[in-house]
Design an enzyme around this catalytic site. Structure first.
Site, PDB file in Angstrom:
ATOM      1  N   ALA A  76      29.003 105.456  31.304  1.00 34.89           N
ATOM      2  CA  ALA A  76      28.522 106.370  30.265  1.00 34.89           C
ATOM      3  C   ALA A  76      29.317 106.230  28.970  1.00 34.89           C
ATOM      4  CB  ALA A  76      28.574 107.806  30.766  1.00 34.89           C
ATOM      5  N   THR A  77      30.575 105.853  29.059  1.00 34.60           N
ATOM      6  CA  THR A  77      31.342 105.652  27.826  1.00 34.60           C
ATOM      7  C   THR A  77      30.690 104.564  26.986  1.00 34.60           C
ATOM      8  OG1 THR A  77      33.393 106.341  28.902  1.00 34.60           O
ATOM      9  CG2 THR A  77      33.613 105.040  26.891  1.00 34.60           C
ATOM     10  N   ASN A 156      30.956 118.638  31.055  1.00 33.52           N
ATOM     11  CA  ASN A 156      31.750 118.147  32.183  1.00 33.52           C
ATOM     12  C   ASN A 156      32.876 119.102  32.570  1.00 33.52           C
ATOM     13  OD1 ASN A 156      32.309 116.875  29.480  1.00 33.52           O
ATOM     14  ND2 ASN A 156      34.286 116.559  30.483  1.00 33.52           N
ATOM     15  N   GLN A 184      26.616 114.272  33.497  1.00 32.86           N
ATOM     16  CA  GLN A 184      26.832 115.289  34.530  1.00 32.86           C
ATOM     17  C   GLN A 184      25.510 115.895  35.013  1.00 32.86           C
ATOM     18  OE1 GLN A 184      29.650 116.059  36.007  1.00 32.86           O
ATOM     19  NE2 GLN A 184      31.142 115.127  34.641  1.00 32.86           N
ATOM     20  N   SER A 204      25.887 107.693  34.216  1.00 26.12           N
ATOM     21  CA  SER A 204      26.937 106.905  34.851  1.00 26.12           C
ATOM     22  C   SER A 204      26.785 106.917  36.364  1.00 26.12           C
ATOM     23  CB  SER A 204      28.296 107.502  34.467  1.00 26.12           C
ATOM     24  OG  SER A 204      29.334 106.812  35.131  1.00 26.12           O
ATOM     25  N   HIS A 206      29.177 106.643  38.784  1.00 21.42           N
ATOM     26  CA  HIS A 206      30.179 107.288  39.646  1.00 21.42           C
ATOM     27  C   HIS A 206      30.151 108.806  39.600  1.00 21.42           C
ATOM     28  CE1 HIS A 206      33.606 108.333  36.810  1.00 21.42           C
ATOM     29  NE2 HIS A 206      32.893 107.545  36.032  1.00 21.42           N
ATOM     30  N   THR A 245      26.672  89.135  31.828  1.00 28.35           N
ATOM     31  CA  THR A 245      26.065  88.958  33.137  1.00 28.35           C
ATOM     32  C   THR A 245      25.962  90.294  33.865  1.00 28.35           C
ATOM     33  OG1 THR A 245      26.955  86.739  33.277  1.00 28.35           O
ATOM     34  CG2 THR A 245      26.300  87.763  35.358  1.00 28.35           C
ATOM     35  N   CYS A 332      41.176 116.346  32.178  1.00 26.35           N
ATOM     36  CA  CYS A 332      39.932 115.899  32.783  1.00 26.35           C
ATOM     37  C   CYS A 332      39.119 114.944  31.934  1.00 26.35           C
ATOM     38  CB  CYS A 332      39.082 117.081  33.211  1.00 26.35           C
ATOM     39  SG  CYS A 332      38.795 118.241  31.911  1.00 26.35           S
TER      40      CYS A 332
HETATM   41  C1  LIG Z   1      32.442 110.999  33.122  1.00 29.75           C
HETATM   42  C2  LIG Z   1      31.739 111.257  31.834  1.00 29.75           C
HETATM   43  C3  LIG Z   1      31.614 110.266  30.863  1.00 29.75           C
HETATM   44  C4  LIG Z   1      32.243 108.898  31.014  1.00 29.75           C
HETATM   45  O1  LIG Z   1      31.559 108.153  31.970  1.00 29.75           O
HETATM   46  P1  LIG Z   1      32.151 106.752  32.482  1.00 29.75           P
HETATM   47  O2  LIG Z   1      31.024 106.152  33.238  1.00 29.75           O
HETATM   48  O3  LIG Z   1      33.316 107.101  33.323  1.00 29.75           O
HETATM   49  O4  LIG Z   1      32.506 105.957  31.277  1.00 29.75           O
HETATM   50  C5  LIG Z   1      30.924 110.563  29.711  1.00 29.75           C
HETATM   51  N1  LIG Z   1      30.376 111.777  29.520  1.00 29.75           N
HETATM   52  C6  LIG Z   1      30.468 112.756  30.432  1.00 29.75           C
HETATM   53  C7  LIG Z   1      29.824 114.068  30.168  1.00 29.75           C
HETATM   54  C8  LIG Z   1      31.153 112.534  31.620  1.00 29.75           C
HETATM   55  O5  LIG Z   1      31.251 113.509  32.519  1.00 29.75           O
END
Ligand SMILES: *Cc1c(COP(=O)(O)O)cnc(C)c1O
Length: 388
Positions: A76-77, A156, A184, A204, A206, A245, A332
């Site tokens: 997500a970053t 988050n 989230q 994201s 994870h 890739t 966090c």
């Molecule tokens: C965890 C999070 C991110 C970052 O996501 P990554 O995949 O770890 O880079 C961005 N925005 C929110 C709201 C998040 O909770």
């Protein structure tokens, strides 16, 4: 049943990989190792088909009409950076103004800051004491040279949900792009990019029981196609917007994770919501004066963020960390711990930012674990002055 300690209540930081996701990924870490861009042989075709099917799944979960609207990224970053800087650069002739929220994740705030350093302009809107954005303030913040509004779906730290549909209809009416960091929110609450008028959406792996280091960006092709200036150049993968890739196994895992989350959303929302209620009621039964940070109704089912007046949070953490994994809101969102900018935004004069605990509940949280957490908080010395 014997409890396994420590109890994980930090599901907003990351989630464990679902076993079903791992199983779906394994073949692509073993025999199906092909490069999805290799078009001349079977190894490539197998990988390409897996990515195509993953793209369809992700599109389906978001209500996107075309799978081509999904780009795979490293998380997500990256998705946020590509959405914000990519759109700001692609539309610089229209204007250089961005609108966002004070309470966004750093992965939105920092690219906005970078845009300012490059000569752009950014408005960071305040939120009310519940953590919610005011639509009147948004209407006033949009100017003739505004190109993009970026408002997160779910926070988050405090889990509050912003009114995506209302924001989307306003941005559509005013002809500006709408990006939402839905990291989230996806898989936890229903999201439909069409209904909400979303042009760009970040997610994201994870945070939805998938692997780390993989994510996606939804880029609308509907009204009209959203253009992005790439942030990295190379082989022209992902329609030239994100070269590199493809991480096939992780992409397969991300799609599987979203499939599961979307299919099981209703049941999980109910179950996790009940556990959160159990936790809140339990803590309030034993401790006086504990307050919820952020709106409790417009909120992710698995989030509880509590303010413990007069508590030295470091002392509390030292007492409980061997048994309970929570976040104090300090560390966090960034690698450098500092008081939460989100809680400060809710309560600029007060001390919530240094006296709060974020509980993140999720798929594998049990009622027995919540009971243990309640007991541990009820007997913590750092909280003794709050006990009934
Ligand atoms: C965890 C999070 C991110 C970052 O996501 P990554 O995949 O770890 O880079 C961005 N925005 C929110 C709201 C998040 O909770």
């Amino acid at each position: 049943m014997v409890l396994k300690l420590p109890i994980y209540l930090d599901y907003h930081a990351t989630t464990p990989l679902d076993e079903r996701v791992l199983q779906a990924m394994l073949p692509f870490l073993r025999e199906n190792f092909g490069n999805a861009a290799s078009t001349e042989h079977r190894f490539g075709w197998v990988a390409e088909e897996a990515v195509a099917s993953a793209r369809e799944s992700v599109a389906h979960c978001l209500g996107a009409s075309k799978s081509r609207e999904i780009l795979f990224t490293s998380g997500a970053t990256e998705s946020n950076n590509l959405a914000i800087l990519g759109a700001a650069r692609a539309y610089h002739k229209k204007g250089n103004h961005l609108v966002t929220l004070e309470t966004e994740h750093k992965a939105v705030l920092d690219p906005c800051r970078a845009w300012e350093k490059q000569g752009g302009r950014v408005t960071r809107m305040k939120v009310d004491s519940r953590g919610l954005l005011s639509l009147e303030a948004l209407a006033a913040a949009i100017e003739p040279d505004t190109v993009l509004v970026s408002v997160m779906a779910a926070n988050n730290e405090i889990g509050v949900l912003q009114p995506l549909e209302a924001i989307g209809s306003m941005t559509r009416e005013r002809g500006v792009l709408f990006h939402t960091d839905a990291t989230q929110a996806v898989g936890k609450i229903p999201i439909d990019v069409g209904r909400c008028g979303i042009d760009l959406l970040s997610l994201s792996g994870h945070k939805v029981y998938g692997p780390k280091g993989v994510g996606a960006l939804y880029v609308s092709r509907a009204r009209p196609r959203v253009k992005l200036e790439p942030l990295q150049y190379g082989g022209g993968h992902e329609q030239g917007m994100r070269s590199g890739t493809l991480n096939v196994a992780s992409i397969v895992g991300l799609a599987k994770a979203l499939d599961i989350s979307c299919a099981e959303m209703n049941e999980e929302t109910r179950r996790v919501g009940e556990l959160r209620q159990q936790l809140l009621v339990g803590i309030r039964t034993h401790l006086n004066g504990v307050l919820v940070n952020g709106d409790l109704a417009q909120r992710l089912p698995g989030n509880l963020n509590l303010y413990f007046p007069g508590v030295t949070i470091d002392k509390l953490v030292r007492e409980i960390y061997a048994e309970i994994a929570v976040s104090t809101g300090a560390a966090c969102t960034s690698a450098s711990p500092e008081p939460s900018h989100v809680l400060k935004a809710l309560d600029p004069e007060g001390d919530r930012a240094i006296r709060s605990v974020r509980f993140g509940l999720g798929r594998f949280t049990t009622s027995a674990e919540i009971d243990h957490v309640i007991q541990r908080f009820a007997t913590a010395r750092a909280l003794a002055h709050l006990t009934h």
